[in-house]
Structure formats: C-alpha cells, structure tokens
Design a protein around this motif. Structure first.
Motif, PDB file in Angstrom:
ATOM      1  N   ASP A  55      -8.319   9.732   7.446  1.00  7.56           N
ATOM      2  CA  ASP A  55      -9.519  10.306   6.842  1.00  7.56           C
ATOM      3  C   ASP A  55     -10.398   9.136   6.403  1.00  7.56           C
ATOM      4  O   ASP A  55     -10.054   8.420   5.479  1.00  7.56           O
ATOM      5  N   VAL A  56     -11.520   8.928   7.100  1.00  6.97           N
ATOM      6  CA  VAL A  56     -12.457   7.876   6.719  1.00  6.97           C
ATOM      7  C   VAL A  56     -13.582   8.554   5.933  1.00  6.97           C
ATOM      8  O   VAL A  56     -14.294   9.402   6.467  1.00  6.97           O
ATOM      9  N   TYR A  57     -13.728   8.174   4.669  1.00  6.27           N
ATOM     10  CA  TYR A  57     -14.635   8.832   3.742  1.00  6.27           C
ATOM     11  C   TYR A  57     -15.426   7.771   2.967  1.00  6.27           C
ATOM     12  O   TYR A  57     -15.190   6.574   3.104  1.00  6.27           O
ATOM     13  N   THR A  58     -16.356   8.240   2.148  1.00 11.32           N
ATOM     14  CA  THR A  58     -16.994   7.377   1.148  1.00 11.32           C
ATOM     15  C   THR A  58     -16.987   8.137  -0.183  1.00 11.32           C
ATOM     16  O   THR A  58     -16.872   9.360  -0.201  1.00 11.32           O
ATOM     17  N   THR A  59     -17.135   7.389  -1.263  1.00 12.93           N
ATOM     18  CA  THR A  59     -17.094   8.013  -2.586  1.00 12.93           C
ATOM     19  C   THR A  59     -18.324   8.867  -2.857  1.00 12.93           C
ATOM     20  O   THR A  59     -18.265   9.782  -3.672  1.00 12.93           O
ATOM     21  N   TRP A  60     -19.440   8.602  -2.181  1.00 12.96           N
ATOM     22  CA  TRP A  60     -20.680   9.335  -2.420  1.00 12.96           C
ATOM     23  C   TRP A  60     -20.866  10.511  -1.459  1.00 12.96           C
ATOM     24  O   TRP A  60     -21.837  11.265  -1.572  1.00 12.96           O
ATOM     25  N   ASP A  91     -11.424   4.358   2.500  1.00 17.56           N
ATOM     26  CA  ASP A  91     -12.791   4.299   1.972  1.00 17.56           C
ATOM     27  C   ASP A  91     -13.611   3.480   2.958  1.00 17.56           C
ATOM     28  O   ASP A  91     -13.378   2.277   3.126  1.00 17.56           O
ATOM     29  N   GLY A  92     -14.544   4.124   3.624  1.00 19.41           N
ATOM     30  CA  GLY A  92     -15.351   3.482   4.653  1.00 19.41           C
ATOM     31  C   GLY A  92     -16.199   2.324   4.174  1.00 19.41           C
ATOM     32  O   GLY A  92     -16.699   1.546   4.985  1.00 19.41           O
ATOM     33  N   PHE A  95     -13.404  -3.181   2.250  1.00 19.02           N
ATOM     34  CA  PHE A  95     -13.276  -4.229   3.267  1.00 19.02           C
ATOM     35  C   PHE A  95     -12.535  -3.701   4.493  1.00 19.02           C
ATOM     36  O   PHE A  95     -13.010  -3.817   5.624  1.00 19.02           O
ATOM     37  N   ASP A  96     -11.359  -3.113   4.270  1.00 18.88           N
ATOM     38  CA  ASP A  96     -10.586  -2.555   5.383  1.00 18.88           C
ATOM     39  C   ASP A  96     -11.338  -1.406   6.045  1.00 18.88           C
ATOM     40  O   ASP A  96     -11.329  -1.257   7.262  1.00 18.88           O
ATOM     41  N   GLY A  97     -12.024  -0.598   5.222  1.00 12.52           N
ATOM     42  CA  GLY A  97     -12.773   0.536   5.755  1.00 12.52           C
ATOM     43  C   GLY A  97     -13.909   0.122   6.669  1.00 12.52           C
ATOM     44  O   GLY A  97     -14.167   0.767   7.689  1.00 12.52           O
TER      45      GLY A  97
END
Length: 150
Positions: A55-60, A91-92, A95-97
């Motif tokens: 699951d590649v996501y962002t906090t916003w 978290d996209g 750094f890893d994201g």
C-alpha cells in the motif's frame, strides 16, 4: 449502585463482542516502511513464499485515509490479507517511499502493488475500492500467482 455498574459492564461487554464479530475492530496487519525496506520485504516474501501486498500512500491523501478507515478494517479483507499476503505500508513521501515510487512508476495515491515472491509485479491497482472489490482483486492475484508457478 452495584446493579447499575454490573449492568453497564455487561452491556459494554456485549457491545465489544458484537463489534469484534462484525469486524469493526479488526485491522489489516501492515509492516511499515519505517520498520523495514522494500528490499527486506521482498526478501521476506520470498522466504515465506507469499505474495507481497504493498500500500503506497501519503499522510495527506484523503482516499488513502478512506481505505484505512473502511476497506482495511473490514473483517473479510483483514482475514484474507492477513492470512494470504505479506502486507507492507509505504509512505510515498518517505525516503524509501520515493524510491518505491520511482522503481514502480507510482504517480498517484493510493497505489497498491501485488508482488510475487520472486519480485515480479503481478497486479497494480490505483484509487479507492470497497471491501468486496479489493477481495475480488486479491482472488485474481492468487489465481494469477498460482498459474505462473506452473
């Protein structure tokens, strides 16, 4: 007074048990990219011989939050995914994201990847979906992974 406290305790217990049975408290078990890297998770998937669900996501991201609150808490989804896949939340914008985004050409959130134990992307999904639809996608991946083994 003791009867009121006892009655409230029993009611609370009934509500809790009912909520657990309905899947309202279940949660998909994700390893987070703050704990492991994508490379480590692919190696773990290979070791366990499981497909890696990413699951590649962002906090916003509103749709990402919707999936967390609705689809990923559904008992049918948690049961299938916790049993069948190794689940990884990235978290996209970490750094890893960012590296995952570059390597897998991710340009929208949420993006979901199903990666074989050999490291090959079996399936890719973008956006939100209800639990039933995610389960159908998972079943598709399971069949595809089995057919590629033969």
């Amino acid at each position: 007074m003791k009867k009121i406290v006892l009655t409230m305790s029993v009611i609370s217990l009934i509500v809790f048990v009912y909520a657990c049975g309905r899947g309202n408290i279940s949660q998909l078990s994700f390893v987070k990219n703050s704990d492991k890297t994508m490379e480590q998770m692919i190696a773990e998937a290979k070791r366990q011989r499981k497909v890696l669900f990413v699951d590649v996501y962002t906090t916003w991201c509103g749709p990402c939050k919707w999936m967390d609150e609705h689809t990923f808490k559904d008992s049918r989804v948690t049961e299938k995914f916790n049993k069948t896949f190794l689940n990884f939340k990235v978290d996209g914008e970490s750094f890893d994201g960012v590296n995952v985004g570059i390597n897998y050409r991710i340009d929208s959130f949420p993006t979901y990847l199903f990666i074989s134990p050999e490291g090959k992307v079996l399936h890719r999904i973008e956006g939100t979906m209800p639990p039933e639809m995610l389960i159908q996608e998972a079943d598709f991946v399971i069949k595809r992974n089995q057919s590629e083994k033969h």
